[in-house]
Design a protein around this motif. Structure first.
Motif, PDB file in Angstrom:
ATOM      1  N   ARG A   1       3.516   5.530 -12.322  1.00 52.53           N
ATOM      2  CA  ARG A   1       3.299   6.084 -10.983  1.00 52.53           C
ATOM      3  C   ARG A   1       4.285   5.458  -9.987  1.00 52.53           C
ATOM      4  O   ARG A   1       4.898   6.144  -9.175  1.00 52.53           O
ATOM      5  CB  ARG A   1       1.861   5.796 -10.536  1.00 52.53           C
ATOM      6  CG  ARG A   1       1.498   6.431  -9.195  1.00 52.53           C
ATOM      7  CD  ARG A   1       0.134   5.984  -8.702  1.00 52.53           C
ATOM      8  NE  ARG A   1       0.169   4.651  -8.123  1.00 52.53           N
ATOM      9  CZ  ARG A   1       0.409   4.402  -6.841  1.00 52.53           C
ATOM     10  NH1 ARG A   1       0.639   5.383  -6.004  1.00 52.53           N
ATOM     11  NH2 ARG A   1       0.441   3.164  -6.397  1.00 52.53           N
TER      12      ARG A   1
ATOM     13  N   LYS B   1       7.824   6.887  -9.907  1.00 55.37           N
ATOM     14  CA  LYS B   1       7.941   8.172  -9.203  1.00 55.37           C
ATOM     15  C   LYS B   1       7.935   7.981  -7.688  1.00 55.37           C
ATOM     16  O   LYS B   1       8.689   8.624  -6.968  1.00 55.37           O
ATOM     17  CB  LYS B   1       6.781   9.095  -9.585  1.00 55.37           C
ATOM     18  CG  LYS B   1       6.867   9.610 -11.012  1.00 55.37           C
ATOM     19  CD  LYS B   1       5.781  10.647 -11.226  1.00 55.37           C
ATOM     20  CE  LYS B   1       5.503  10.855 -12.700  1.00 55.37           C
ATOM     21  NZ  LYS B   1       4.262  11.595 -12.919  1.00 55.37           N
ATOM     22  N   VAL B   2       7.042   7.116  -7.225  1.00 55.20           N
ATOM     23  CA  VAL B   2       6.967   6.874  -5.782  1.00 55.20           C
ATOM     24  C   VAL B   2       8.280   6.276  -5.288  1.00 55.20           C
ATOM     25  O   VAL B   2       8.808   6.674  -4.243  1.00 55.20           O
ATOM     26  CB  VAL B   2       5.760   5.957  -5.436  1.00 55.20           C
ATOM     27  CG1 VAL B   2       5.803   5.535  -3.965  1.00 55.20           C
ATOM     28  CG2 VAL B   2       4.446   6.668  -5.731  1.00 55.20           C
TER      29      VAL B   2
ATOM     30  N   LEU C   1       5.887  -1.153   1.779  1.00 50.31           N
ATOM     31  CA  LEU C   1       5.585  -0.262   0.654  1.00 50.31           C
ATOM     32  C   LEU C   1       5.648  -1.038  -0.664  1.00 50.31           C
ATOM     33  O   LEU C   1       4.772  -0.895  -1.524  1.00 50.31           O
ATOM     34  CB  LEU C   1       6.583   0.896   0.624  1.00 50.31           C
ATOM     35  CG  LEU C   1       6.482   1.824  -0.589  1.00 50.31           C
ATOM     36  CD1 LEU C   1       5.187   2.616  -0.568  1.00 50.31           C
ATOM     37  CD2 LEU C   1       7.663   2.785  -0.652  1.00 50.31           C
TER      38      LEU C   1
ATOM     39  N   GLN D   1      11.042   8.896  -4.970  1.00 48.87           N
ATOM     40  CA  GLN D   1      10.869   9.698  -3.756  1.00 48.87           C
ATOM     41  C   GLN D   1      11.237   8.871  -2.518  1.00 48.87           C
ATOM     42  O   GLN D   1      11.882   9.356  -1.594  1.00 48.87           O
ATOM     43  CB  GLN D   1       9.409  10.185  -3.676  1.00 48.87           C
ATOM     44  CG  GLN D   1       9.062  10.963  -2.427  1.00 48.87           C
ATOM     45  CD  GLN D   1       9.827  12.287  -2.314  1.00 48.87           C
ATOM     46  OE1 GLN D   1      10.532  12.703  -3.237  1.00 48.87           O
ATOM     47  NE2 GLN D   1       9.709  12.931  -1.164  1.00 48.87           N
ATOM     48  N   TRP D   2      10.839   7.618  -2.534  1.00 50.51           N
ATOM     49  CA  TRP D   2      11.138   6.734  -1.408  1.00 50.51           C
ATOM     50  C   TRP D   2      12.651   6.565  -1.222  1.00 50.51           C
ATOM     51  O   TRP D   2      13.162   6.583  -0.109  1.00 50.51           O
ATOM     52  CB  TRP D   2      10.452   5.381  -1.612  1.00 50.51           C
ATOM     53  CG  TRP D   2      10.764   4.399  -0.537  1.00 50.51           C
ATOM     54  CD1 TRP D   2      11.467   3.243  -0.661  1.00 50.51           C
ATOM     55  CD2 TRP D   2      10.399   4.490   0.845  1.00 50.51           C
ATOM     56  NE1 TRP D   2      11.569   2.612   0.543  1.00 50.51           N
ATOM     57  CE2 TRP D   2      10.918   3.353   1.488  1.00 50.51           C
ATOM     58  CE3 TRP D   2       9.687   5.422   1.592  1.00 50.51           C
ATOM     59  CZ2 TRP D   2      10.760   3.121   2.845  1.00 50.51           C
ATOM     60  CZ3 TRP D   2       9.524   5.194   2.945  1.00 50.51           C
ATOM     61  CH2 TRP D   2      10.064   4.055   3.560  1.00 50.51           C
TER      62      TRP D   2
ATOM     63  N   LEU E   1       2.626  -1.371  -3.314  1.00 47.95           N
ATOM     64  CA  LEU E   1       2.763  -0.983  -4.723  1.00 47.95           C
ATOM     65  C   LEU E   1       2.464  -2.166  -5.634  1.00 47.95           C
ATOM     66  O   LEU E   1       1.866  -2.014  -6.699  1.00 47.95           O
ATOM     67  CB  LEU E   1       4.174  -0.448  -4.993  1.00 47.95           C
ATOM     68  CG  LEU E   1       4.488   0.948  -4.446  1.00 47.95           C
ATOM     69  CD1 LEU E   1       5.991   1.213  -4.493  1.00 47.95           C
ATOM     70  CD2 LEU E   1       3.746   2.031  -5.231  1.00 47.95           C
TER      71      LEU E   1
END
Lengths: 201, 201
Positions: free
Chosen positions: B181, B184-185, B165, B188-189, B169
């Motif tokens: 962005r 935020k990802v 990931l 959550q991750w 990214l």
């Protein structure tokens, strides 16, 4: 020499398509620096003049090619999605399908374009427009296939993480066949995705 | 001209290091095709002959540069890790730290090398050795920082997914600043990671 003559418009469309497909192959095999209009035209069996009629510059040819195949891939993804199982196992089937978009020669070609664009201001602007559109559409298809609601907090980011992970796995696969490792990571990811999307966290 | 004269060995080491750093800058800015030994030597303020004494070919120079900075980054990661919080918030702090390895010019340089290697058999073999080593070390550091036990089923794949990931990214960030962005990802991750690592699923 063909006995059956194609109407001019169809012939033109076929030429264009041959050029786009040759551009993808060329980009994936030799990269941006080797993918000139002349080289792609030769691979496609099209005269240089005809190629330049369709695509005046390499930027035109290559960005059109990546856009074309991205659209084709999305269309294919939607087709394949019809046969996906419902219920348990669906999440994993969806992410495997999505992952297919990030492996193979088309992703290889896109990454060459992407990296070339990072060192070329003019190309970057065109690629950004392209990628923003492709990103939005892929995100929408992923939401649909997973059957989840983006208004639930965290869902949007979880789906984005899925696409970012898919891209990272695609990149890892670029130099050598990474499919065994990838299959395990995707299985684990499917479990985490199911847990996250059902708990709404 | 310096009044204080460096011993020859130190001078040689300093020259080598200047070349490695210039190679990374050069690779990130103009890509593989523009990063010849001559161009990098000029940027480093080193004669072409001296550069070729250290690195006979571009492959030597560029692979050494990427290896050098990968080691530097890992060492820096371990240093920064000392100040990480324990308890809640640690997971997010760890993945933000890991993500830093995949943004910025060093990752930009590595990706140029990676993509060039995908279209060049000889270079590919060297890069694969390099990447396998860097991958193993990064994985080990990530395990340590997260404080998790790889013998628990799923943990290994979860940590691998984290690094995949992070790479995805990083790739998304290559063409334009994607940090909002990404933040935020990653949040959550971190939530999903905490849920997965504590439940052991």
């Amino acid at each position: 020499m063909d006995v059956v003559r194609e109407p001019r418009q169809d012939r033109s469309r076929a030429t264009r398509q041959r050029l786009l497909e040759a551009a993808i192959e060329c980009l994936a095999e030799v990269g941006w620096s080797g993918s000139t209009v002349a080289v792609v035209a030769e691979r496609a069996g099209v005269s240089r003049g005809a190629a330049q009629h369709h695509f005046p510059t390499r930027e035109d040819l290559v960005t059109s090619a990546v856009e074309y195949v991205s659209q084709e891939r999305l269309a294919r993804l939607r087709e394949l999605a019809v046969d996906l199982p419902s219920g348990p196992g669906r999440t994993q089937a969806v992410i495997e399908l999505v992952e297919h978009m990030y492996t193979g020669p088309v992703f290889g070609a896109a990454i060459h374009l992407w990296v070339a664009a990072s060192a070329d201001e003019r190309l970057r602007e065109r690629v950004l427009v392209l990628e923003a559109r492709a990103g939005r559409e892929t995100h929408r298809v992923a939401l649909e296939l997973l059957g989840v609601d983006e208004s639930v907090p965290g869902v949007r980011e979880t789906v984005q993480a899925t696409l970012d992970l898919a891209r990272g796995l695609g990149l890892a696969n670029l130099l050598s066949d990474d499919s065994r490792r990838r299959a395990k990571v995707l299985r684990q990811w499917a479990r985490m995705l199911d847990a996250s999307l059902t708990s709404g966290s």
